[in-house]
Write an enzyme that holds these catalytic residues in place. Sequence first.
Site, PDB file in Angstrom:
ATOM      1  N   LYS A  37       0.829  -1.204   0.000  1.00 21.45           N
ATOM      2  CA  LYS A  37       0.000   0.000   0.000  1.00 21.45           C
ATOM      3  C   LYS A  37       0.870   1.263   0.000  1.00 21.45           C
ATOM      4  O   LYS A  37       0.549   2.258  -0.660  1.00 21.45           O
ATOM      5  CB  LYS A  37      -0.933  -0.014   1.212  1.00 21.45           C
ATOM      6  CG  LYS A  37      -1.985  -1.126   1.101  1.00 21.45           C
ATOM      7  CD  LYS A  37      -2.654  -1.386   2.430  1.00 21.45           C
ATOM      8  CE  LYS A  37      -3.715  -2.468   2.322  1.00 21.45           C
ATOM      9  NZ  LYS A  37      -4.210  -2.904   3.637  1.00 21.45           N
ATOM     10  N   GLY A  62     -12.628  -5.659   4.867  1.00 21.78           N
ATOM     11  CA  GLY A  62     -13.949  -6.263   5.041  1.00 21.78           C
ATOM     12  C   GLY A  62     -14.696  -6.255   3.723  1.00 21.78           C
ATOM     13  O   GLY A  62     -14.474  -5.387   2.873  1.00 21.78           O
TER      14      GLY A  62
HETATM   15  N1  NAP Z   1     -10.892  -8.999   2.055  1.00 14.05           N
HETATM   16  C1  NAP Z   1     -10.669  -7.712   2.266  1.00 14.05           C
HETATM   17  O1  NAP Z   1     -11.047  -7.148   3.294  1.00 14.05           O
HETATM   18  C2  NAP Z   1      -9.934  -6.912   1.223  1.00 14.05           C
HETATM   19  C3  NAP Z   1      -9.723  -5.536   1.435  1.00 14.05           C
HETATM   20  C4  NAP Z   1      -9.079  -4.763   0.452  1.00 14.05           C
HETATM   21  C5  NAP Z   1      -8.622  -5.390  -0.687  1.00 14.05           C
HETATM   22  N2  NAP Z   1      -8.806  -6.736  -0.854  1.00 14.05           N
HETATM   23  C6  NAP Z   1      -8.295  -7.345  -2.081  1.00 14.05           C
HETATM   24  O2  NAP Z   1      -9.382  -7.884  -2.809  1.00 14.05           O
HETATM   25  C7  NAP Z   1      -8.953  -9.030  -3.518  1.00 14.05           C
HETATM   26  C8  NAP Z   1      -9.872 -10.201  -3.154  1.00 14.05           C
HETATM   27  O3  NAP Z   1      -9.791 -10.449  -1.767  1.00 14.05           O
HETATM   28  P1  NAP Z   1     -10.849 -11.415  -1.028  1.00 14.05           P
HETATM   29  O4  NAP Z   1     -10.622 -11.209   0.418  1.00 14.05           O
HETATM   30  O5  NAP Z   1     -12.195 -11.229  -1.595  1.00 14.05           O
HETATM   31  O6  NAP Z   1     -10.274 -12.860  -1.451  1.00 14.05           O
HETATM   32  P2  NAP Z   1     -11.007 -14.264  -1.332  1.00 14.05           P
HETATM   33  O7  NAP Z   1     -12.109 -14.206  -0.344  1.00 14.05           O
HETATM   34  O8  NAP Z   1      -9.935 -15.290  -1.161  1.00 14.05           O
HETATM   35  O9  NAP Z   1     -11.668 -14.477  -2.784  1.00 14.05           O
HETATM   36  C9  NAP Z   1     -10.917 -14.744  -3.923  1.00 14.05           C
HETATM   37  C10 NAP Z   1     -11.872 -15.141  -5.027  1.00 14.05           C
HETATM   38  O10 NAP Z   1     -11.126 -15.364  -6.215  1.00 14.05           O
HETATM   39  C11 NAP Z   1     -11.456 -16.635  -6.767  1.00 14.05           C
HETATM   40  N3  NAP Z   1     -10.285 -17.167  -7.446  1.00 14.05           N
HETATM   41  C12 NAP Z   1      -9.065 -17.455  -6.897  1.00 14.05           C
HETATM   42  N4  NAP Z   1      -8.234 -17.890  -7.864  1.00 14.05           N
HETATM   43  C13 NAP Z   1      -8.936 -17.850  -9.017  1.00 14.05           C
HETATM   44  C14 NAP Z   1      -8.634 -18.191 -10.352  1.00 14.05           C
HETATM   45  N5  NAP Z   1      -7.426 -18.633 -10.704  1.00 14.05           N
HETATM   46  N6  NAP Z   1      -9.597 -18.034 -11.288  1.00 14.05           N
HETATM   47  C15 NAP Z   1     -10.835 -17.585 -10.951  1.00 14.05           C
HETATM   48  N7  NAP Z   1     -11.179 -17.253  -9.700  1.00 14.05           N
HETATM   49  C16 NAP Z   1     -10.228 -17.392  -8.741  1.00 14.05           C
HETATM   50  C17 NAP Z   1     -11.882 -17.478  -5.592  1.00 14.05           C
HETATM   51  O11 NAP Z   1     -12.723 -18.531  -6.068  1.00 14.05           O
HETATM   52  P3  NAP Z   1     -13.457 -19.547  -5.041  1.00 14.05           P
HETATM   53  O12 NAP Z   1     -14.554 -18.732  -4.393  1.00 14.05           O
HETATM   54  O13 NAP Z   1     -13.997 -20.588  -5.936  1.00 14.05           O
HETATM   55  O14 NAP Z   1     -12.417 -19.996  -4.087  1.00 14.05           O
HETATM   56  C18 NAP Z   1     -12.636 -16.448  -4.748  1.00 14.05           C
HETATM   57  O15 NAP Z   1     -13.975 -16.320  -5.189  1.00 14.05           O
HETATM   58  C19 NAP Z   1      -7.483  -9.218  -3.167  1.00 14.05           C
HETATM   59  O16 NAP Z   1      -6.684  -8.575  -4.128  1.00 14.05           O
HETATM   60  C20 NAP Z   1      -7.361  -8.494  -1.835  1.00 14.05           C
HETATM   61  O17 NAP Z   1      -6.042  -8.033  -1.595  1.00 14.05           O
HETATM   62  C21 NAP Z   1      -9.448  -7.489   0.067  1.00 14.05           C
END
Ligand code: NAP
Length: 429
Positions: A206, A305
């Site tokens: 970040k 979140g």
């Molecule tokens: N979580 C937070 O609070 C937060 C905050 C700011 C930024 N972010 C960013 O947002 C992004 C997502 O975070 P998240 O927390 O939502 O992650 P997550 O809950 O692990 O979700 C990842 C998603 O991507 C899918 N996926 C993974 N590999 C894939 C592939 N090769 N092809 C197609 N789909 C794939 C997964 O599929 P499945 O559902 O089938 O496993 C899942 O639906 C990241 O870059 C993270 O840094 C997250």
Amino acid sequence: MRTRPLKVALLGCGVVGSEVARIMTTHAGDLAARIGAPVELAGVAVRRPAKVREGIPQELITTDAKGLVSRDDIDVVVEVIGGIEPARTLITTAFEHGASVVSANKALLAEDGATLYAAAEKHGRDLYFEAAVAGAIPLIRPLRESLAGDKVNRVLGIVNGTTNFILDKMDTSGAGYSEALDEATALGYAEADPTADVEAFDAAAKAAILAGIAFHTRVRLDDVYREGMTEVTAADFASAKQMGCTIKLLAICERAADGRSVTARVHPAMIPLSHPLASVREAYNAVFVEAEAAGRLMFYGPGAGGAPTASAVLGDLVAVCRNKLAEATGPGESVYTQLPVSSMGEVVTRYHISLDVADKPGVLAQVATVFAEHGVSIDTVRQTGKDGEASLVVVTHRAPDAALSGTVAALRKLDTVRGVASIMRVEGE
Ligand SMILES: NC(=O)c1ccc[n+]([C@@H]2O[C@H](COP(=O)([O-])OP(=O)(O)OC[C@H]3O[C@@H](n4cnc5c(N)ncnc54)[C@H](OP(=O)(O)O)[C@@H]3O)[C@@H](O)[C@H]2O)c1
């Protein structure tokens, strides 16, 4: 209003993606009115197609993310998969096929933002990523747009909620690091493997993004000095309290005093209790921006979140869709200053050093001489002694980090110095 919908491909449907899909559905009418055309979810790429995903029609689910972003009828691709690959290839493929991209992927932007920006520019499309830094808090757009006419000199902030939660627990309950981490894990604030957070990789990514945008130069993850917070102890908090300070994991991006270079760093630091960042509790994030004309601005809110992060993604989606209808694009990469990123050794700040020393006459003078020899001026010294051993706490005036490192190396060689218990930078004064 245009009746033909803008088509959105969603890559990832996890914590963030599922909330993006939910808000797109529940707020469809408002979004259409604000954009000037309806937005339609045209496909959702995931890894596990059999998983039940509430509110998402099964026929939209696919495991063929590459096929989805290669469709020529997709207007916007929302990438919330995370990681470097396949996210990078999917984003560049999306641009090649005429889509604009909204991403929350801090890791990829910090590692190789240049490739993404270049692909966006080549194909005349938008790359928006408000959600990549500090979740729901508007920060990228204020820096890229609202402050585009000002000169930002410093960005100082708490950009990782997990570590802020842990440090806040240590501060308020007197808990040690492990105990506070266990509580963060039990409450869902820390992941099973907390390395990315506690070793500050997440905050460093970040910081790279913020520094690049704030100073209009290219800053990569490797340029950011990074120190995690696993070594912070209850004793450090006790020392901080005696100084009227607390301890936070800070991301600090600064323009050098002569304006010819910038620095970006992430490490635990003491900050005075009177500083607004000291009162940022639990898993909240807050970022202080100091600009020449605007003065000091503070941005505060939930830094992570599903729903908060989706709010930032949806804001970008609306902006990108509006641009698409206007056949325009928003701001691209701005790196015209080409300021070099200096090493940590050139950073100038204050230090709090805690030494275990022999409790005998002359030790204080010896220690003071070492500081003087390295050009590090002492502000205060506090000594407590018992049974032949003593603890010496030295707080310095501002000095270059390289001079402090030299001082500490020389102190370690003194027979009377039994050990260097902790070194902590003092910021925010
Ligand atoms: N979580 C937070 O609070 C937060 C905050 C700011 C930024 N972010 C960013 O947002 C992004 C997502 O975070 P998240 O927390 O939502 O992650 P997550 O809950 O692990 O979700 C990842 C998603 O991507 C899918 N996926 C993974 N590999 C894939 C592939 N090769 N092809 C197609 N789909 C794939 C997964 O599929 P499945 O559902 O089938 O496993 C899942 O639906 C990241 O870059 C993270 O840094 C997250």
